[in-house]
Design a protein around this motif. Structure first.
Motif, mmCIF file in Angstrom:
data_model
loop_
_atom_site.group_PDB
_atom_site.id
_atom_site.type_symbol
_atom_site.label_atom_id
_atom_site.label_comp_id
_atom_site.label_asym_id
_atom_site.label_seq_id
_atom_site.Cartn_x
_atom_site.Cartn_y
_atom_site.Cartn_z
ATOM 1 N N SER A 97 -4.511 3.304 -4.156
ATOM 2 C CA SER A 97 -3.826 3.009 -2.417
ATOM 3 C C SER A 97 -4.548 3.134 -1.918
ATOM 4 O O SER A 97 -4.780 2.122 -0.650
ATOM 5 N N GLU A 98 -4.346 4.089 -0.870
ATOM 6 C CA GLU A 98 -4.796 5.185 0.315
ATOM 7 C C GLU A 98 -5.486 4.648 1.018
ATOM 8 O O GLU A 98 -6.213 4.407 2.082
ATOM 9 N N ARG A 99 -6.877 5.178 -0.070
ATOM 10 C CA ARG A 99 -8.091 5.340 0.106
ATOM 11 C C ARG A 99 -8.737 3.799 0.222
ATOM 12 O O ARG A 99 -9.833 3.842 0.997
ATOM 13 N N GLN A 137 -2.130 6.194 -6.207
ATOM 14 C CA GLN A 137 -1.560 5.859 -5.008
ATOM 15 C C GLN A 137 -2.718 6.687 -4.051
ATOM 16 O O GLN A 137 -2.747 6.323 -2.976
ATOM 17 N N GLY A 180 -6.993 0.309 0.213
ATOM 18 C CA GLY A 180 -5.980 -0.018 0.824
ATOM 19 C C GLY A 180 -6.153 -1.295 -0.308
ATOM 20 O O GLY A 180 -5.246 -2.864 0.135
ATOM 21 N N GLN A 216 3.665 10.571 -1.160
ATOM 22 C CA GLN A 216 5.068 9.362 -0.969
ATOM 23 C C GLN A 216 6.149 9.270 -2.109
ATOM 24 O O GLN A 216 4.883 9.552 -2.963
ATOM 25 N N SER A 221 1.112 5.383 -0.177
ATOM 26 C CA SER A 221 0.341 6.412 0.250
ATOM 27 C C SER A 221 0.192 8.047 -0.523
ATOM 28 O O SER A 221 1.499 8.194 -1.596
ATOM 29 N N ALA A 257 -8.827 0.790 5.781
ATOM 30 C CA ALA A 257 -7.371 0.551 5.657
ATOM 31 C C ALA A 257 -7.544 -0.861 4.958
ATOM 32 O O ALA A 257 -7.260 -1.983 4.902
ATOM 33 N N ILE A 279 0.685 -1.042 -0.158
ATOM 34 C CA ILE A 279 0.024 -0.012 0.142
ATOM 35 C C ILE A 279 0.748 1.395 0.343
ATOM 36 O O ILE A 279 1.892 1.237 0.974
#
Lengths: 485, 770
Positions: free
Chosen positions: B506-508, B503, B510, B8, B5, B575, B3
């Motif tokens: 992926s962050e939101r 990104q 998971g 990054q 965010s 997550a 994962i």
């Protein structure tokens, strides 16, 4: 029917009688469907089409060189290894230069990227890969990028070059050499494609016989100009004789009295021999085209092209170089300055070609200076080019050779200016006198590259600069060398 | 990968593919039965077409058709679309918008104007036929120069007018500004010209049109910044079709910088393909690009700044002559008017009045080019301030400090309209000055002087509008293997959207970025999209992805509730895990996806599968800003200016991916360094011929032309969009032009030179020093 044979993607490729007017770029993209190599300008300026050629040198060592595939004719691949972007890394196994490009964000739109990767790959396999930004920037001067500002690419390159020579190509080196040995050709390659013939002789005798028999043939050396005739001029060249495989024409040797350069030796091979004796010419040669062009282009081609703005004739005239011309079984040796007769006209007779260039070794009594004036530093055509050599004995000039390109229909010496210097001490006042006398020697033309006034004035100033560069009282570095950061 | 965010430094997903040469650009496509189109272009800058004989050309080997302007008109096809929403308060009705068909009919108005379109089995056959096309021209007087085209008595590009003026646009308060100037202790003025620039993306304009004869639908492969706008242009501008019958596929785009919009050759390719019933491919080669692509900049500004005795700025007055070329490009006059408000910059200036006059000339159209008016605005104000400093004797940094809008004044309404919501301009400047070690500059200058070099320090601030207002669209859909495909309405031409969008997802959500596929530039993928331009993706594109994520989570929550047999309200998502609040009963997103494809896996009324359609509407613009400090060294003997130090301090709000931001800022700076020092489109004033017609003669910077560029983030938060991001595509370019020029002028200050117009070539600087 004849096949050309070359190494591509690990295999020996055979192509029956290819069209000799087909470029490697078009062959890759249109015939093979390998579209990774890009066309950005189709005239060798932008480097998007860069591919790498592998070949064996005289000692059977494998050398990799970046070239512009947009002006490279397909049959020239015979006996060589072609590495295009599709071959450099695989999905599971990116090449170290590609890995570094990802890490440094060296690619944005991706269009110039394959060309940069190819150039970096060649640098990765260079004998002495660049270790600093300036050197690497020089190696990449033939690649344009509009997105990144180059910094990430330079960062990537320098990071990757730290481990240079440790890739799968290095691991396969012995195999590649034996594959290339296996396709070495003993005699002349001759192909025919719908009335278009291509010959690549291996010996000077065969070349001489071929050219004497068909004096209307086009001699192809590096092809940096002829490639454009085909692609941009849409000219069909029906009889091509390639000189690049002729061993006698690609040798560069130095003995006690002279440096002898085969007319078909690419700049990359010829220039080190010259700059070793004449480091004053280093900057000029480093700005002659870019790496890709210098890997293909030849001294013989530049001279025979007889362009008034060719960069090498003024240098060679100043150096009192001779040309050995060959026709059939006969050779004659002439001073290069007598080679040019008029705009793009030379003393070459039908079937006659330049075999080699003989440059006398450095004379410690001489002062040398070589200058190329262009609108930008890298990869540009000269507005004015100057090659100077003075013999100074007992503080008096005893001999002077002041040669210029871009000032007349041919590369030419300024005899009036030279006479002004003979018997004079070499100082600023003499340089001024000679500079003024250049006005009697030359009536330059105005064109889009420079006006007549600019050419006249800057030619005069080159002489003044030559004085400043050779003034023993002056401690500064030569004015022509720019500081990079 | 795991994962990742937002925030990054994630390396780009698209890189390995592009680095292996697997990018799929339009010219890489080869369709069955495709034939090649070639545009025959005018060799004259201005001429009447008195006759065209196409007999020989049409009979040449391989030729399928030779089309001319009269055919286009006869076929009833539409004019090339021009967008007419350039700026608030612009009076469209008072503007002269000349019609442009895909080929010239009666007159050619620029070198490179299309006169005929030849289609043949091979490209060389089409080019050879072009040599046989006989076109008679009656030459007319031509004017290419921006200033000359605006002079009374200039030859007219469009007949029936009294002059070459196309429009006048004003902004600000003329009376208040006049009053401010009347009360001023000091007025400084300057004439500042920005030369025309070639956009010169490495990939040129290209198109392949393929009509399906059975259905009448067309697939149009074309690199453009706005796929959906192009679809409308094709369907409603050129033809009269249902937009649903037009599919635009951009593929990978090899750079654009504002260039790739609707152009006449696109209409020609479509038209020929329709007539011939075969796919037609057209690739603009480099020389044709330099002739026919729209160009950037091309403005002359007469600028005045009013100051009181303490150096406080009282008012700003700018009158600009903007070169339009022979025609409007697709974006109309937007690039000359839209970012005008940036003229007041980061300074507290009570009143300003700006007038833009657009003029036609016999040159290529101008259009958006990296910054599209933003660099023009910051260049004028930042140059003017340095000139004011020289004239008043107030140190240029001090003069700026006295006039900067303080962070405490936010939100700050400017005299030209926009309200800045955030920014700490003083900190930008001090950061840049510290970064370049300005304190020690004078000692470096002295050391350089001993080597015969002139060192100069330049500083420039900039602020610009980005992002909203507008809308953007994004759809997320999962397949049965759990792979999420994002379809976005933006297009990528090097910015790295796939990485950024992944990104966010992926962050939101998971999920691993390797299980995310981002697709853009295809009108069949989603309902609508507004494309990429004006530094809008960080706010608008991301906003749409956020919205799609939100809808996806709502839909997934419904499915999770159905599966867990509880109410949606009882389910939380975090997550990648759906959980019944207060219990240990959970479902992973992956399990929800799997369930969503099962019979009865979703609640009644829901379609099987998991997806989410996101629409984002943004009303508030964001204001990226920055300060660049540049050190330039000039060789006294050659006049060559070389960068020696470069520090870019900037505020792009929340930094979504430092690697990408750095790439955008650095790349923008590089383009502007080219503008400041090297590049110029040059027409011969005597006959209107283009002199900068190849990469040999159009001087773009190469790898050796740069020093290290230090990019420092100085973010201030914005609430203008959900991620708190500001635009990043143009801020580097906008700040660099004045910063570099100010540095060169500082180096030349011993010679009493206060201003030179760009490009500051060796020859120009050498002359200035004599």
């Amino acid at each position: 029917m004849t096949k050309i044979r070359f190494l591509h993607r690990g295999e020996i490729r055979e192509i029956h009688d290819p069209d000799p007017n087909l470029t490697v770029l078009r062959w890759l993209r249109e015939n093979e469907g390998l579209t990774g190599t890009k066309e950005g300008c189709a005239e060798g300026d932008c480097g998007a089409c860069t591919v790498v050629l592998g070949s064996l040198d005289a000692e059977d060592q494998l050398i990799y060189r970046a070239v512009n595939s947009c002006i490279l004719l397909l049959p020239v691949l015979d006996g060589k290894q072609l590495i295009a972007i599709e071959d450099i890394g695989t999905p599971d196994d990116l090449h170290p230069v590609q890995d570094a490009m990802v890490a440094s964000h060296g690619s944005q739109c991706g269009f110039c990227t394959p060309g940069f990767v190819a150039s970096l790959f060649a640098e990765y396999h260079a004998e002495a890969p660049a270790t600093d930004q300036r050197a690497l920037a020089q190696s990449l001067a033939g690649n344009l990028c509009r997105c990144t500002g180059y910094r990430p690419i330079l960062d990537a390159g320098l990071a990757a070059l730290k481990t240079a020579g440790k890739d799968k190509f290095q691991a396969r080196r012995a195999d590649t050499i034996s594959q290339l040995k296996a396709i070495e050709r003993a005699g002349t390659l001759t192909t025919n494609y719908g009335g278009r013939s291509y010959s690549a002789p291996q010996t000077i005798e065969d070349l001489a016989a071929l050219f004497e028999a068909s004096p209307d043939a086009k001699l192809l050396a590096g092809g940096t100009d002829i490639g454009l005739e085909i692609t941009k001029g849409r000219r069909s060249l029906d009889t091509i004789i390639y000189t690049g495989m002729v061993r006698d024409l690609t040798e560069v040797t130095t003995n006690e009295t002279a440096i002898t350069i085969g007319a078909a030796a690419p700049y990359t091979d010829a220039v080190p021999a010259l700059t070793k004796d004449f480091p004053e010419a280093s900057e000029l040669f480093s700005r002659l085209g870019a790496v890709q062009v210098r890997n293909l282009g030849t001294l013989g081609g530049n001279i025979a092209n007889a362009s008034p703005i060719g960069d090498t004739p003024p240098v060679l005239i100043a150096l009192s170089a001779d040309l050995v011309l060959r026709q059939g079984k006969n050779e004659r040796q002439i001073a290069i300055e007598t080679f040019f007769t008029d705009y793009r006209q030379t003393v070459l007779r039908p079937g006659e070609f330049i075999a080699r260039i003989i440059v006398p070794r450095r004379n410690q009594a001489n002062l040398y200076g070589f200058y190329k004036l262009t609108k930008r530093f890298d990869q540009d055509i000269s507005a004015v080019c100057g090659g100077f050599c003075l013999t100074v004995r007992d503080d008096v000039v005893t001999e002077a050779r002041l040669a210029f390109g871009g000032m007349a229909a041919t590369p030419k010496r300024g005899h009036t200016a030279e006479k002004m210097l003979i018997g004079q001490p070499w100082n600023g006042a003499s340089a001024d006198l000679a500079a003024t006398a250049l006005g009697d020697d030359f009536t330059p033309l105005s064109d889009f590259r420079a006006s007549a006034d600019y050419r006249r004035l800057s030619a005069q100033n080159l002489l003044r600069r030559f004085w400043l560069d050779t003034d023993p009282a002056r401690d500064a570095q030569p004015t022509g060398v720019l500081d990079y950061v | 990968m795991g994962i990742v965010s937002v925030g990054q430094s994630v390396p780009r997903h698209e890189d390995p593919r592009l680095l292996r040469g697997e990018g799929r650009y339009t010219a890489d496509i080869a369709l069955d039965r495709q034939v090649y189109g070639y545009t025959v272009r005018s060799p004259h800058a201005h001429a009447r077409i008195t006759g065209i004989d196409r007999t020989a050309a049409a009979a040449a080997p391989g030729v399928l058709t030779v089309l001319i302007g009269a055919d286009y008109a006869a076929d009833g096809l539409g004019e090339i679309p021009v967008m007419l929403s350039p700026a608030p308060g612009f009076d469209k009705d008072a503007a002269i918008i000349p019609p442009r068909l895909a080929l010239a009919t009666d007159k050619v108005r620029m070198v490179g104007d299309g006169v005929a379109f030849i289609v043949a089995e091979t490209l060389n056959q089409a080019k050879n036929a072009a040599d046989l096309l006989e076109i008679e021209y009656q030459l007319l007087d031509a004017v290419t120069d921006t200033g000359a085209s605006a002079q009374p008595g200039a030859s007219l590009v469009w007949e029936g007018q009294t002059d070459n003026r196309a429009f006048t646009y004003s902004l600000g308060d003329p009376q208040a500004t006049q009053a401010a100037f009347a009360s001023a202790d000091k007025i400084v003025s300057a004439r500042i010209e920005m030369q025309r620039l070639a956009v010169a993306s490495l990939e040129g304009r290209t198109a392949i049109a393929n009509f399906d004869q059975a259905t009448g639908k067309v697939t149009f492969y074309v690199p453009v910044q706005g796929a959906f706008a192009t679809r409308v242009g094709v369907a409603k501008g050129i033809f009269d079709m249902d937009p649903e019958d037009v599919r635009i596929i951009t593929g990978d785009i090899g750079g654009s910088f504002g260039l790739k919009s609707f152009t006449p050759e696109m209409a020609l390719t479509l038209w020929a393909a329709k007539r011939l019933g075969r796919p037609v491919k057209w690739v603009n080669e480099r020389q044709d690009s330099l002739l026919s692509d729209h160009q950037g900049r091309g403005k002359i500004s007469q600028a005045e700044l009013a100051l009181d005795a303490n150096g406080k700025f009282l008012g700003l007055r700018v009158t600009t002559t903007a070169s339009l070329g022979a025609y409007f490009s697709q974006m109309g006059m937007m690039h000359t008017t839209l970012s005008t408000s940036g003229l007041v910059g980061v300074y507290d200036i009570a009143t300003a009045y700006v007038t833009i006059n657009g003029y036609f000339s016999n040159a290529a159209p101008t259009g958006p080019y990296r910054g599209a008016g933003r660099p023009d605005a910051s260049y004028v104000i930042e140059r003017l301030i340095d000139i004011a400093a020289a004239e008043t004797g107030i140190d240029r940094l001090e003069l700026r400090r006295r006039n900067l809008i303080p962070a405490s004044a936010m939100p700050y309404k400017t005299a030209l309209g926009p309200t800045y919501d955030s920014g700490d301009f003083a900190k930008n400047m001090e950061t840049a000055l510290t970064g370049i070690d300005a304190a020690e500059f004078e000692s470096r200058r002295a050391a350089a002087a001993e080597k015969g070099k002139l060192l100069g320090l330049g500083i420039a601030n900039n602020i610009e509008n980005a992002g909203a207002p507008g809308m953007e669209f994004a759809d997320i859909s999962f397949d049965q293997n759990g792979v999420a495909t994002l379809a976005a309405g933006t297009t990528d031409h090097g910015q790295g959207h796939a990485t950024l969008y992944s990104q966010i997802m992926s962050e939101r959500l998971g999920i691993d970025p390797e299980e995310i596929v981002v697709r853009e530039g295809d009108t069949d993928l989603l309902a609508d999209g507004r494309g990429t331009g004006g530094s809008r993706v960080s706010a608008m594109g991301s906003g749409a992805v956020m919205a799609a994520v939100d809808v996806t989570i709502v839909n997934a929550t419904k499915i999770a509730a159905h599966q867990l047999e509880t109410a949606e309200a009882d389910i939380s998502f975090d997550a990648g895990l759906f959980q019944v609040r207060g219990t240990d009963r959970t479902l992973s997103l992956r399990e929800v996806v799997t369930a969503s494809f099962l019979p009865d896996g979703v609640p009644q009324g829901m379609e099987p599968g998991l997806s989410g359609e996101g629409i984002y509407k943004g009303s508030a613009a964001n204001f990226p800003n920055g300060c660049h400090a540049v050190e330039v060294e000039i060789d006294r003997e050659t006049g060559r200016a070389a960068l020696t130090r470069y520090v870019a301090s900037h505020d792009v709000g929340r930094v979504l991916n430092p690697l990408l931001v750095n790439g955008q800022v650095t790349g923008g700076i590089a383009q502007s360094v080219g503008q400041a020092l090297l590049e110029a489109v040059v027409y011969d004033p005597s006959d209107g011929q283009l002199l900068s017609g190849s990469f040999l003669d159009y001087c773009m910077p190469r790898a050796s032309d740069f020093c290290h560029i230090d990019v420092i983030d100085n973010p201030t938060p914005t609430s203008a969009n959900p991620l708190g991001a500001k635009g990043v595509g143009e801020v580097g370019a906008a700040c660099a032009v004045p910063a570099v020029v100010n540095a060169v002028m500082d180096a030349l200050s011993p010679f009493g030179v206060t201003h030179l117009d760009t490009p500051l070539t060796s020859a120009k600087l050498w002359r200035a020093m004599q």
